[in-house]
Design a protein around this motif. Structure first.
Motif, PDB file in Angstrom:
ATOM      1  N   THR A 184      -0.048 142.993  11.875  1.00 39.78           N
ATOM      2  CA  THR A 184      -1.472 143.277  11.708  1.00 39.78           C
ATOM      3  C   THR A 184      -2.247 141.994  11.424  1.00 39.78           C
ATOM      4  O   THR A 184      -3.306 141.739  12.015  1.00 39.78           O
ATOM      5  CB  THR A 184      -1.696 144.288  10.578  1.00 39.78           C
ATOM      6  OG1 THR A 184      -0.953 145.488  10.846  1.00 39.78           O
ATOM      7  CG2 THR A 184      -3.160 144.634  10.420  1.00 39.78           C
ATOM      8  N   LEU A 185      -1.697 141.166  10.537  1.00 32.66           N
ATOM      9  CA  LEU A 185      -2.360 139.912  10.197  1.00 32.66           C
ATOM     10  C   LEU A 185      -2.365 138.955  11.386  1.00 32.66           C
ATOM     11  O   LEU A 185      -3.331 138.207  11.597  1.00 32.66           O
ATOM     12  CB  LEU A 185      -1.664 139.279   8.984  1.00 32.66           C
ATOM     13  CG  LEU A 185      -2.453 138.262   8.140  1.00 32.66           C
ATOM     14  CD1 LEU A 185      -2.649 136.954   8.853  1.00 32.66           C
ATOM     15  CD2 LEU A 185      -3.807 138.839   7.710  1.00 32.66           C
ATOM     16  N   ARG A 186      -1.319 139.016  12.206  1.00 31.27           N
ATOM     17  CA  ARG A 186      -1.272 138.157  13.387  1.00 31.27           C
ATOM     18  C   ARG A 186      -2.426 138.487  14.332  1.00 31.27           C
ATOM     19  O   ARG A 186      -3.050 137.582  14.907  1.00 31.27           O
ATOM     20  CB  ARG A 186       0.070 138.313  14.098  1.00 31.27           C
ATOM     21  CG  ARG A 186       0.250 137.341  15.262  1.00 31.27           C
ATOM     22  CD  ARG A 186       1.646 137.431  15.854  1.00 31.27           C
ATOM     23  NE  ARG A 186       1.862 138.703  16.551  1.00 31.27           N
ATOM     24  CZ  ARG A 186       3.000 139.011  17.176  1.00 31.27           C
ATOM     25  NH1 ARG A 186       4.025 138.168  17.141  1.00 31.27           N
ATOM     26  NH2 ARG A 186       3.117 140.164  17.800  1.00 31.27           N
ATOM     27  N   SER A 187      -2.732 139.773  14.482  1.00 31.55           N
ATOM     28  CA  SER A 187      -3.876 140.159  15.311  1.00 31.55           C
ATOM     29  C   SER A 187      -5.177 139.649  14.721  1.00 31.55           C
ATOM     30  O   SER A 187      -6.055 139.147  15.437  1.00 31.55           O
ATOM     31  CB  SER A 187      -3.929 141.684  15.448  1.00 31.55           C
ATOM     32  OG  SER A 187      -2.820 142.178  16.153  1.00 31.55           O
ATOM     33  N   ALA A 188      -5.316 139.762  13.392  1.00 27.61           N
ATOM     34  CA  ALA A 188      -6.526 139.277  12.724  1.00 27.61           C
ATOM     35  C   ALA A 188      -6.672 137.776  12.897  1.00 27.61           C
ATOM     36  O   ALA A 188      -7.771 137.264  13.182  1.00 27.61           O
ATOM     37  CB  ALA A 188      -6.479 139.647  11.245  1.00 27.61           C
ATOM     38  N   ASN A 189      -5.584 137.053  12.741  1.00 27.77           N
ATOM     39  CA  ASN A 189      -5.631 135.598  12.864  1.00 27.77           C
ATOM     40  C   ASN A 189      -6.003 135.176  14.275  1.00 27.77           C
ATOM     41  O   ASN A 189      -6.799 134.249  14.473  1.00 27.77           O
ATOM     42  CB  ASN A 189      -4.277 135.002  12.477  1.00 27.77           C
ATOM     43  CG  ASN A 189      -4.283 133.480  12.528  1.00 27.77           C
ATOM     44  OD1 ASN A 189      -5.270 132.836  12.169  1.00 27.77           O
ATOM     45  ND2 ASN A 189      -3.185 132.900  12.980  1.00 27.77           N
TER      46      ASN A 189
END
Length: 326
Positions: free
Chosen positions: A50-55
């Motif tokens: 999820t954080l990878r998508s945000a980043n």
């Protein structure tokens, strides 16, 4: 010595990058202690993806507006959120973006407002919010930010921001330690909450990036169950039955309330949150998450109110290795 501060959009981009790296490094250990709400061993993986998508979205967003940057990251996280923990992380980012619209620099009052908004939105997103989870860790961090801001009378200096950042990480760590006693499942297994540890890492990444420091050495030392040599606890627990259904869908507030009620009747772990709140819009986009025995009844209810997108259905079972190559 004056603390070196970098509290602009570039710093937040570096925060997202550091979060992705840190959650990637800790994903296996977060998976290993993931037993609540389901012992499926994928909280670390879900937070990381999820954080990878945000980043990815953050790095391609131009401009200096912190709210615009966070909103872009939050929308990407919402569309691609994984599991309970990833969905709550996406909600947190979306809520934090709202008070930051138009701001070009983070300060202590703005941080306190963003975390308080995130606390309110996150608790309201769940049908059955509980202490001893990411929610209670976020609550403690928000309270610490508010207290630090109040003690400095709304000071927007770099020093005040430094004090607030240290306070939220200290409060989050104390809240993570308490989770073991707040939920019987964690107490019986002698572990702290996996999602709470993930959020603690995200907050310490924010502190470290803004203050140009390293992550706190030994921050996770001594946390119950968080042993790098320990086995995956969920592997010795009964296999969870049922499925996890996630999607995004455009709904009016009334239809969203109706959907939440009907999903509560069909399953549990219901999370619903608007991706962007607009009081003047007749409908807007929602992220939907539910655990249920069978996918089709839940999907039928969802489709009766609109056309879902980014539909994901996965079995509730120990799936750490299944997700490793996603």
């Amino acid at each position: 010595m004056q603390t070196k501060i970098a509290a602009n959009a570039s710093a937040l981009k570096r925060w997202f990058a550091r979060c992705e790296e840190t959650l990637g490094n800790h994903s296996d250990r977060l998976n290993a202690i993931n037993i609540f709400p389901v012992a499926d061993g994928d909280t670390g993986t879900n937070l990381y993806l999820t954080l990878r998508s945000a980043n990815g979205a953050a790095q391609t967003t131009e401009g200096t507006d912190l709210g615009v940057l966070l909103r872009a990251a939050a929308e990407a996280a919402m569309e691609n959120a994984r599991g309970n923990s990833g969905t709550l992380l996406a909600v947190l980012l979306a809520a934090m973006s709202e008070p930051m619209q138009g701001a070009n620099r983070l300060n202590a009052p703005l941080l306190a407002a963003a975390l308080r908004r995130a606390q309110i939105r996150s608790w309201s997103a769940l049908s059955d919010p509980l202490q001893g989870t990411m929610l209670s860790v976020l609550e403690s961090a928000a309270e610490a930010a508010a207290m630090a801001d109040a003690s400095m009378n709304g000071d927007d200096s770099n020093h005040a921001l430094s004090v607030a950042l240290d306070a939220i990480v200290d409060a989050a760590l104390a809240a993570v330690i308490r989770t073991e006693e707040q939920l019987s499942e964690l107490r019986d297994a002698r572990v702290v909450d996996s999602g709470g540890v993930g959020l603690l890492l995200v907050l310490d990444c924010l502190r470290a990036e803004i203050l140009h420091q390293d992550l706190q050495a030994g921050l996770l030392d001594g946390l119950a169950g968080y042993d790098v040599h320990g086995s995956h606890i969920h592997q010795s627990m009964p296999v969870a039955e049922g499925v996890e259904v996630m999607c995004t869908i455009d709904l009016s507030p009334l239809d969203a309330a109706n959907l939440r009620m009907r999903l509560d009747e069909l399953g549990d772990s219901v999370i619903m949150s608007p991706m962007v709140q607009d009081s003047e819009a007749e409908s807007y986009r929602w992220r939907v998450h539910v655990h249920t025995n069978e996918a089709e009844p839940a999907l039928a209810v969802i489709r009766s109110l609109g056309e879902p997108q980014n539909v994901s259905v996965s079995e509730l079972r120990a799936a750490t290795h299944d997700h490793a190559d996603d």
